[in-house]
Design a protein around this motif. Sequence first.
Motif, PDB file in Angstrom:
ATOM      1  N   ASP A  10      41.140 -76.678 -23.643  1.00 56.45           N
ATOM      2  CA  ASP A  10      41.518 -75.983 -24.756  1.00 56.45           C
ATOM      3  C   ASP A  10      43.098 -76.391 -25.052  1.00 56.45           C
ATOM      4  O   ASP A  10      43.927 -76.200 -24.284  1.00 56.45           O
ATOM      5  CB  ASP A  10      41.533 -74.259 -24.140  1.00 56.45           C
ATOM      6  CG  ASP A  10      42.551 -73.511 -25.073  1.00 56.45           C
ATOM      7  OD1 ASP A  10      42.832 -73.960 -26.336  1.00 56.45           O
ATOM      8  OD2 ASP A  10      42.466 -72.133 -24.631  1.00 56.45           O
TER       9      ASP A  10
ATOM     10  N   HIS B  19      46.815 -73.292 -37.161  1.00 57.11           N
ATOM     11  CA  HIS B  19      47.772 -72.633 -37.454  1.00 57.11           C
ATOM     12  C   HIS B  19      48.907 -72.599 -36.385  1.00 57.11           C
ATOM     13  O   HIS B  19      50.168 -72.204 -36.505  1.00 57.11           O
ATOM     14  CB  HIS B  19      47.425 -71.018 -37.768  1.00 57.11           C
ATOM     15  CG  HIS B  19      47.277 -70.315 -36.345  1.00 57.11           C
ATOM     16  ND1 HIS B  19      48.070 -69.493 -35.650  1.00 57.11           N
ATOM     17  CD2 HIS B  19      45.861 -70.439 -35.832  1.00 57.11           C
ATOM     18  CE1 HIS B  19      47.410 -69.030 -34.555  1.00 57.11           C
ATOM     19  NE2 HIS B  19      46.065 -69.600 -34.633  1.00 57.11           N
ATOM     20  N   LYS B  20      48.470 -73.366 -35.204  1.00 61.09           N
ATOM     21  CA  LYS B  20      49.495 -73.486 -34.221  1.00 61.09           C
ATOM     22  C   LYS B  20      50.214 -74.965 -34.199  1.00 61.09           C
ATOM     23  O   LYS B  20      51.112 -75.456 -33.576  1.00 61.09           O
ATOM     24  CB  LYS B  20      49.005 -73.430 -32.872  1.00 61.09           C
ATOM     25  CG  LYS B  20      48.635 -71.827 -32.309  1.00 61.09           C
ATOM     26  CD  LYS B  20      48.270 -71.781 -30.933  1.00 61.09           C
ATOM     27  CE  LYS B  20      46.975 -70.567 -30.705  1.00 61.09           C
ATOM     28  NZ  LYS B  20      47.993 -69.122 -30.817  1.00 61.09           N
TER      29      LYS B  20
ATOM     30  N   THR C  37      39.648 -70.326 -31.022  1.00 61.48           N
ATOM     31  CA  THR C  37      38.497 -69.159 -30.673  1.00 61.48           C
ATOM     32  C   THR C  37      36.997 -69.799 -30.792  1.00 61.48           C
ATOM     33  O   THR C  37      36.263 -69.637 -30.014  1.00 61.48           O
ATOM     34  CB  THR C  37      39.001 -67.851 -31.088  1.00 61.48           C
ATOM     35  OG1 THR C  37      40.207 -67.676 -30.520  1.00 61.48           O
ATOM     36  CG2 THR C  37      37.881 -66.966 -30.380  1.00 61.48           C
TER      37      THR C  37
ATOM     38  N   GLN D 182      47.621 -74.915 -27.188  1.00 62.47           N
ATOM     39  CA  GLN D 182      49.117 -74.938 -27.199  1.00 62.47           C
ATOM     40  C   GLN D 182      49.597 -76.266 -26.956  1.00 62.47           C
ATOM     41  O   GLN D 182      50.933 -76.350 -27.041  1.00 62.47           O
ATOM     42  CB  GLN D 182      49.384 -74.116 -25.667  1.00 62.47           C
ATOM     43  CG  GLN D 182      49.424 -72.543 -25.807  1.00 62.47           C
ATOM     44  CD  GLN D 182      50.134 -72.147 -26.955  1.00 62.47           C
ATOM     45  OE1 GLN D 182      51.168 -72.530 -27.493  1.00 62.47           O
ATOM     46  NE2 GLN D 182      49.588 -70.683 -27.619  1.00 62.47           N
TER      47      GLN D 182
ATOM     48  N   SER E  33      43.706 -74.992 -32.654  1.00 64.07           N
ATOM     49  CA  SER E  33      43.729 -74.393 -34.014  1.00 64.07           C
ATOM     50  C   SER E  33      44.808 -74.945 -35.058  1.00 64.07           C
ATOM     51  O   SER E  33      45.871 -75.401 -34.616  1.00 64.07           O
ATOM     52  CB  SER E  33      44.229 -72.800 -33.822  1.00 64.07           C
ATOM     53  OG  SER E  33      43.080 -71.902 -32.998  1.00 64.07           O
TER      54      SER E  33
HETATM   55  N1  PMP Z   1      43.896 -70.777 -26.386  1.00 65.33           N
HETATM   56  C1  PMP Z   1      45.221 -70.805 -26.245  1.00 65.33           C
HETATM   57  C2  PMP Z   1      45.794 -71.302 -25.151  1.00 65.33           C
HETATM   58  C3  PMP Z   1      46.047 -69.917 -27.053  1.00 65.33           C
HETATM   59  O1  PMP Z   1      47.266 -69.855 -26.853  1.00 65.33           O
HETATM   60  C4  PMP Z   1      45.212 -69.361 -28.242  1.00 65.33           C
HETATM   61  C5  PMP Z   1      46.192 -68.603 -29.404  1.00 65.33           C
HETATM   62  N2  PMP Z   1      47.125 -67.589 -28.727  1.00 65.33           N
HETATM   63  C6  PMP Z   1      44.100 -69.641 -28.320  1.00 65.33           C
HETATM   64  C7  PMP Z   1      43.247 -70.261 -27.303  1.00 65.33           C
HETATM   65  C8  PMP Z   1      43.299 -68.981 -29.516  1.00 65.33           C
HETATM   66  O2  PMP Z   1      43.558 -69.561 -30.763  1.00 65.33           O
HETATM   67  P1  PMP Z   1      43.098 -68.679 -31.873  1.00 65.33           P
HETATM   68  O3  PMP Z   1      43.577 -67.396 -31.820  1.00 65.33           O
HETATM   69  O4  PMP Z   1      43.905 -69.783 -33.021  1.00 65.33           O
HETATM   70  O5  PMP Z   1      41.804 -69.098 -32.375  1.00 65.33           O
END
Ligand code: PMP
Length: 405
Positions: free
Chosen positions: A197, A222-223, A93, A200, A220
């Motif tokens: 982005d 954490h993913k 984000t 995922q 990110s």
């Molecule tokens: N883009 C996508 C496609 C996501 O799935 C997510 C998290 N669900 C985000 C952006 C944002 O990630 P974060 O909340 O870790 O900043």
Amino acid sequence: MSFDAAALRAEFPLLASATMPLHYLDSAATSQIHHAALDAMVRHETTARANVMRGTYRLAEAATEAYETARTQAARFLNAAAPDEIVFTAGATAALNLVAYAFGGTLRPGDEVVISLAEHHSNFVPWQMLRDRAGICLKFLPLTAEGRIDSAALPALVTSRCRLIAVTHCSNVTGAVSDVAAIVAAARAVGARVLLDGAQQVQHGPADVQALGIDFYAFSGHKCYGPNGIGVLWGRADALDCLPPFQGGGGMVGEVTPEATSFAMPPYRFEAGTPPIAQAVGLGAALDWMVTLPWPAIHVHEQALLQRLLAGLATRPQVRVLGPADLTARQPIVAFNLAGLHPHDVCQVLDRHGVALRGGHHCAQPLMRHFGVDGTNRASIAPYNTTSDIDALLAGLDDAIEVLA
Ligand code: PMP
């Protein structure tokens, strides 16, 4: 090459130490953290904790070295041309907002930015805010009935006023992987830049930003089996060079006088203040671990679980699966609804079976509207999942149908 998911599961402290059955099928929201990331953070905090880029004593130098090593590890994971193309942020984000603000600052009223209706709100709202602030024109790539970004709409939508196409690499709702080659070709034809982005996508293996031919990539920690509070914005060197700073503060300057400030070169220009140092170290360790994994075998494993889940859902007439039927260009994320049942109620019944499942709009309300629903359930599969997780989910759904119907 074979792949042992159960052995991999044992490398994740939370999964390995769970005392109750845990069928974790919400890795698209947050993956579990690998022990290499945890170990690296503990080691860093207990042997090299100091601020970075500032001190001249040995401990501070060790901290700076650890932080810069993480940058090199992230660059390797993305096949970036150089570590200086890696900007550490608080997450995807923050990375997307950075580009919307900084790149947005270079746009003029009437310039066009193209996004899609499949975006997570993180790659949607910042562009709307830019539109309302700067008078740019925001255009939306339409979707096919199955929710894929409709590449056929590119020629008509991407005009000579287009400066950027910013779309998801992989949908957090349907798992659909975007046709990046078509998007890049449309952008290059009019001299526009491309942002992906990758939040995922990277959970399912390293990306190659040079092969993708794009300009910006965001994800990110954490993913992708690393810690929270850290993310990456990769920018091609020439793309980052053109950007003004986003936030002001320590570490991002050349010289500061009462009259004016000169700014540091990228990536430091975009890293104001003390960065999340231990988190960067943990992310670097997670990414280093990821590059050693047998990804082709893992993809076979993930696709087998995806097919097992889809086949099981298909035998239950109460279930409506949303998203592409075609399994090519598709990560193992499945959105579905149970007729007449609220996704949150379904999640509660599943929780009793030890199944961690997501229900809601998944921060993708325009996509929900496209499908004509307020929300869905969502199962997301990671390499540490096994057939027992899928079977527990299917058994739990039967229970939910019986209990709630
Ligand atoms: N883009 C996508 C496609 C996501 O799935 C997510 C998290 N669900 C985000 C952006 C944002 O990630 P974060 O909340 O870790 O900043």
